[in-house]
Design an enzyme around this catalytic site. Structure first.
Site, mmCIF file in Angstrom:
data_model
loop_
_atom_site.group_PDB
_atom_site.id
_atom_site.type_symbol
_atom_site.label_atom_id
_atom_site.label_comp_id
_atom_site.label_asym_id
_atom_site.label_seq_id
_atom_site.Cartn_x
_atom_site.Cartn_y
_atom_site.Cartn_z
ATOM 1 N N GLY A 34 0.843 -1.202 0.000
ATOM 2 C CA GLY A 34 0.000 0.000 0.000
ATOM 3 C C GLY A 34 0.871 1.243 0.000
ATOM 4 N N LEU A 35 0.216 2.353 -0.199
ATOM 5 C CA LEU A 35 0.919 3.642 -0.239
ATOM 6 C C LEU A 35 1.609 3.942 1.092
ATOM 7 C CD1 LEU A 35 -1.920 5.778 -1.912
ATOM 8 C CD2 LEU A 35 0.280 5.160 -2.987
ATOM 9 N N SER A 36 2.570 4.845 1.057
ATOM 10 C CA SER A 36 3.165 5.328 2.293
ATOM 11 C C SER A 36 2.051 5.969 3.135
ATOM 12 C CB SER A 36 4.243 6.374 1.964
ATOM 13 O OG SER A 36 4.796 6.897 3.136
ATOM 14 N N GLY A 37 1.962 5.579 4.384
ATOM 15 C CA GLY A 37 0.932 6.125 5.257
ATOM 16 C C GLY A 37 -0.396 5.392 5.192
ATOM 17 N N SER A 38 -0.446 4.310 4.432
ATOM 18 C CA SER A 38 -1.724 3.581 4.303
ATOM 19 C C SER A 38 -1.978 2.671 5.507
ATOM 20 C CB SER A 38 -1.747 2.758 3.010
ATOM 21 O OG SER A 38 -0.716 1.791 3.027
ATOM 22 N N GLY A 39 -0.958 2.423 6.318
ATOM 23 C CA GLY A 39 -1.164 1.637 7.539
ATOM 24 C C GLY A 39 -0.451 0.289 7.570
ATOM 25 N N LYS A 40 0.426 0.029 6.621
ATOM 26 C CA LYS A 40 1.104 -1.275 6.569
ATOM 27 C C LYS A 40 1.825 -1.596 7.888
ATOM 28 C CE LYS A 40 3.781 0.077 3.152
ATOM 29 N NZ LYS A 40 3.325 1.482 3.016
ATOM 30 N N SER A 41 2.662 -0.674 8.330
ATOM 31 C CA SER A 41 3.462 -0.937 9.544
ATOM 32 C C SER A 41 2.566 -1.030 10.765
ATOM 33 C CB SER A 41 4.472 0.184 9.783
ATOM 34 O OG SER A 41 5.314 0.316 8.687
ATOM 35 N N SER A 108 6.011 -1.920 -2.058
ATOM 36 C CA SER A 108 6.003 -2.897 -3.171
ATOM 37 C C SER A 108 4.980 -2.475 -4.231
ATOM 38 C CB SER A 108 5.751 -4.318 -2.654
ATOM 39 O OG SER A 108 4.718 -4.403 -1.713
HETATM 40 N N1 PPS Z 1 10.660 8.215 -2.892
HETATM 41 C C1 PPS Z 1 10.046 7.487 -1.940
HETATM 42 N N2 PPS Z 1 8.911 6.803 -2.225
HETATM 43 C C2 PPS Z 1 8.316 6.086 -1.273
HETATM 44 N N3 PPS Z 1 8.769 5.951 0.016
HETATM 45 C C3 PPS Z 1 9.906 6.622 0.344
HETATM 46 C C4 PPS Z 1 10.579 7.413 -0.616
HETATM 47 N N4 PPS Z 1 11.663 7.954 0.006
HETATM 48 C C5 PPS Z 1 11.668 7.515 1.259
HETATM 49 N N5 PPS Z 1 10.620 6.710 1.483
HETATM 50 C C6 PPS Z 1 10.408 5.969 2.754
HETATM 51 O O1 PPS Z 1 10.768 4.623 2.453
HETATM 52 C C7 PPS Z 1 9.702 3.745 2.773
HETATM 53 C C8 PPS Z 1 9.361 2.829 1.586
HETATM 54 O O2 PPS Z 1 10.335 1.845 1.434
HETATM 55 P P1 PPS Z 1 9.935 0.463 0.769
HETATM 56 O O3 PPS Z 1 11.163 -0.386 0.868
HETATM 57 O O4 PPS Z 1 8.699 -0.041 1.390
HETATM 58 O O5 PPS Z 1 9.642 0.901 -0.746
HETATM 59 S S1 PPS Z 1 9.470 -0.048 -2.010
HETATM 60 O O6 PPS Z 1 8.680 -1.213 -1.605
HETATM 61 O O7 PPS Z 1 10.800 -0.458 -2.470
HETATM 62 O O8 PPS Z 1 8.771 0.776 -3.008
HETATM 63 C C9 PPS Z 1 8.483 4.573 3.084
HETATM 64 O O9 PPS Z 1 7.942 3.974 4.247
HETATM 65 P P2 PPS Z 1 6.356 3.856 4.499
HETATM 66 O O10 PPS Z 1 5.902 5.267 4.702
HETATM 67 O O11 PPS Z 1 6.297 3.040 5.762
HETATM 68 O O12 PPS Z 1 5.705 3.168 3.350
HETATM 69 C C10 PPS Z 1 9.000 5.979 3.292
HETATM 70 O O13 PPS Z 1 9.121 6.238 4.664
HETATM 71 N N1 ADP Z 2 -7.280 1.239 10.356
HETATM 72 C C1 ADP Z 2 -6.032 1.713 10.418
HETATM 73 N N2 ADP Z 2 -5.012 0.873 10.205
HETATM 74 C C2 ADP Z 2 -3.735 1.338 10.218
HETATM 75 N N3 ADP Z 2 -3.383 2.611 10.453
HETATM 76 C C3 ADP Z 2 -4.357 3.496 10.674
HETATM 77 C C4 ADP Z 2 -5.712 3.095 10.663
HETATM 78 N N4 ADP Z 2 -6.472 4.169 10.876
HETATM 79 C C5 ADP Z 2 -5.597 5.196 11.045
HETATM 80 N N5 ADP Z 2 -4.334 4.806 10.932
HETATM 81 C C6 ADP Z 2 -3.142 5.693 11.061
HETATM 82 O O1 ADP Z 2 -2.519 5.796 9.771
HETATM 83 C C7 ADP Z 2 -1.099 5.906 9.912
HETATM 84 C C8 ADP Z 2 -0.455 4.809 9.106
HETATM 85 O O2 ADP Z 2 0.947 4.927 9.174
HETATM 86 P P1 ADP Z 2 1.945 3.734 8.909
HETATM 87 O O3 ADP Z 2 1.486 2.509 9.612
HETATM 88 O O4 ADP Z 2 3.325 4.237 9.194
HETATM 89 O O5 ADP Z 2 1.741 3.510 7.333
HETATM 90 P P2 ADP Z 2 2.732 2.807 6.300
HETATM 91 O O6 ADP Z 2 3.533 1.786 7.036
HETATM 92 O O7 ADP Z 2 1.829 2.206 5.261
HETATM 93 O O8 ADP Z 2 3.583 3.919 5.746
HETATM 94 C C9 ADP Z 2 -0.792 5.814 11.409
HETATM 95 O O9 ADP Z 2 -0.657 7.132 11.918
HETATM 96 C C10 ADP Z 2 -2.048 5.152 11.972
HETATM 97 O O10 ADP Z 2 -2.292 5.518 13.312
#
Ligand code: PPS
Ligand code: ADP
Length: 210
Positions: A34-41, A108
């Protein structure tokens, strides 16, 4: 790709089934995308906590963390992301053989890269979990302030803004993290593990009673 020659596969004395028997549960790969910030971690770590309570052996492989070590030499071009996911796929396969439930939290973004990992793993043991969330919401959450920096051009090739994200075609589970609470999201994953026979009922009732 295969550069090493004169290498012979070493058979094991203790195999995956032996390890699973010792652990009391099956192993599987839970592949969050999923997108960055979508909640994966957030979801992956919360699921791990639940599984730990059930006495399951687990590991979370998280994009940010793995990029500090094993994949520290990779950036965010499509090629580097491809190599990133290839390495994580191989690592997930090793953990599967170790009898561990692995939870991977990588953007991914490309279907082809995720499908390549799926092909590495035996049928039914790669469970793709799509953390679905509109980009506007991810951007509003902006957990790490990266969207803001990407919008002003400070970060190039940012997923969803200047680099593609391809939605999964047939994920085993879609979690709408915009609509669901964290607890509901976790419950969906735990239900999936029950449905797939990874978690056995007696394991759960023992854990709940302890
Ligand atoms: N350009 C760019 N695009 C997306 N994300 C970025 C970028 N630069 C740094 N970050 C940070 O790196 C995390 C994503 O790394 P990933 O290894 O999951 O990326 S990928 O699967 O290879 O696309 C991602 O973490 P998440 O926010 O947890 O998804 C970001 O914190
Ligand atoms: N149902 C939910 N599941 C996961 N995260 C949620 C949900 N609702 C709200 N959130 C918030 O969304 C954010 C997701 O961040 P994060 O887990 O770091 O995303 P990712 O790993 O995809 O970048 C967190 O601040 C979390 O508290």
């Amino acid at each position: 790709m295969q550069k090493s020659s004169n290498v012979v596969w070493q058979e094991q004395k203790v195999n995956r089934q032996d390890r699973e028997r010792l652990n009391g549960h099956g192993s599987v790969v839970l592949w969050f995308t999923g997108l960055s910030g979508s909640g994966k971690s957030t979801v992956a770590h919360a699921v791990e906590e639940r599984l730990h309570g059930y006495r399951c052996r687990t590991i979370v492989l998280d994009g940010d963390n793995v990029r500090h070590g094993l994949c520290g030499d990779l950036g965010f071009s499509i090629d580097d992301r491809h190599e990133n996911i290839r390495r994580i796929g191989e690592m997930a396969k090793l953990f599967l053989d170790a009898g561990v439930i692995s939870l991977t939290a990588f953007i991914s973004p490309m279907c082809s890269d995720r499908n390549r990992v799926r092909e590495l793993i035996p049928d039914g043991e790669f469970l793709e979990i799509y953390c679905k969330c509109p980009i506007e919401v991810c951007e509003e959450r902006d957990v790490k302030g990266l969207y803001r920096r990407a919008r002003v051009g400070d970060i190039k090739e940012f997923t969803g803004i200047s680099s593609p994200y391809e939605e999964p075609e047939k994920p085993e589970l879609t979690i709408d993290t915009h609509e669901l609470s964290l607890e509901e999201s976790v419950e969906q994953v735990i239900n999936l593990l029950h449905d797939r026979g990874v978690l056995r009922e007696e394991k759960v009732s023992t854990a709940a009673g302890s």
